[in-house]
Write a protein that holds these residues in place. Structure first.
Motif, short mmCIF file in Angstrom:
data_model
loop_
_atom_site.label_atom_id
_atom_site.label_comp_id
_atom_site.label_asym_id
_atom_site.label_seq_id
_atom_site.Cartn_x
_atom_site.Cartn_y
_atom_site.Cartn_z
N THR A 174 71.55 53.05 39.23
CA THR A 174 71.48 52.06 40.32
C THR A 174 71.34 52.74 41.66
N MET A 175 72.04 53.83 41.84
CA MET A 175 71.93 54.56 43.11
C MET A 175 70.52 55.14 43.26
N LYS A 176 69.96 55.64 42.19
CA LYS A 176 68.59 56.17 42.24
C LYS A 176 67.61 55.06 42.62
N GLU A 177 67.81 53.87 42.06
CA GLU A 177 66.92 52.75 42.38
C GLU A 177 67.04 52.35 43.86
N LYS A 178 68.26 52.33 44.36
CA LYS A 178 68.47 52.01 45.78
C LYS A 178 67.83 53.07 46.67
N GLN A 179 67.96 54.32 46.28
CA GLN A 179 67.36 55.41 47.06
C GLN A 179 65.82 55.29 47.03
N LYS A 180 65.27 54.93 45.87
CA LYS A 180 63.82 54.75 45.77
C LYS A 180 63.35 53.62 46.70
N GLU A 181 64.15 52.55 46.76
CA GLU A 181 63.81 51.44 47.65
C GLU A 181 63.86 51.88 49.11
N ILE A 182 64.87 52.65 49.44
CA ILE A 182 64.96 53.18 50.82
C ILE A 182 63.75 54.07 51.10
N ILE A 183 63.39 54.89 50.15
CA ILE A 183 62.23 55.79 50.33
C ILE A 183 60.96 54.97 50.55
N ARG A 184 60.75 53.94 49.73
CA ARG A 184 59.55 53.09 49.89
C ARG A 184 59.53 52.40 51.26
N THR A 185 60.69 51.89 51.66
CA THR A 185 60.78 51.20 52.94
C THR A 185 60.51 52.14 54.11
N THR A 186 61.10 53.33 54.06
CA THR A 186 60.86 54.27 55.16
C THR A 186 59.42 54.76 55.17
N GLU A 187 58.81 54.89 54.00
CA GLU A 187 57.38 55.25 53.96
C GLU A 187 56.52 54.17 54.61
N GLU A 188 56.87 52.91 54.37
CA GLU A 188 56.14 51.81 55.01
C GLU A 188 56.30 51.88 56.53
N ILE A 189 57.53 52.13 56.97
CA ILE A 189 57.78 52.25 58.42
C ILE A 189 56.97 53.40 59.00
N LEU A 190 57.00 54.54 58.32
CA LEU A 190 56.25 55.71 58.82
C LEU A 190 54.75 55.43 58.85
N ASN A 191 54.25 54.70 57.88
CA ASN A 191 52.82 54.36 57.88
C ASN A 191 52.45 53.39 59.00
N ILE A 192 53.36 52.52 59.33
CA ILE A 192 53.12 51.56 60.42
C ILE A 192 53.04 52.30 61.75
N ILE A 193 53.95 53.25 61.92
CA ILE A 193 53.99 54.00 63.16
C ILE A 193 52.83 54.95 63.19
#
Length: 94
Positions: free
Chosen positions: A75-94
């Motif tokens: 579960t922690m790995k899945e949450k970390q993957k979600e955080i990684i995906r979200t931050t990648e989206e933010i970085l792509n937007i910027i």
């Protein structure tokens, strides 16, 4: 002579109108210059904010990657993957 005086008066009136128009245009130019300077300041502020967001998102992304690798919990790995995906989206937007 009266005709010359009338022409002179007409020319004086036209000159006054042109001077008034020129003064008005100068005021508009100054106003536009102020707006342009404010716009450049806003852009600079936005750039600084974007840089700060990028830095923080990049840091979160890095920590999430490291935490995901070290985590033993699925579960922690899945949450970390979600955080990684979200931050990648933010970085792509910027």
């Amino acid at each position: 002579m009266d005709q010359l005086q009338a022409q002179r008066d007409q020319l004086q009136k036209e000159r006054d109108q042109l001077q008034e128009r020129m003064n008005h245009l100068e005021e508009e130019r100054e106003h536009l210059q102020i707006q342009t300077e404010q716009a450049f300041q806003s852009v600079d502020e936005i750039d600084k904010i974007c840089d700060e967001i990028w830095h923080h998102a990049n840091t979160i992304h890095l920590y999430s990657l490291l935490s995901e690798e070290e985590s033993k919990s699925i579960t922690m790995k899945e949450k970390q993957k979600e955080i990684i995906r979200t931050t990648e989206e933010i970085l792509n937007i910027i």
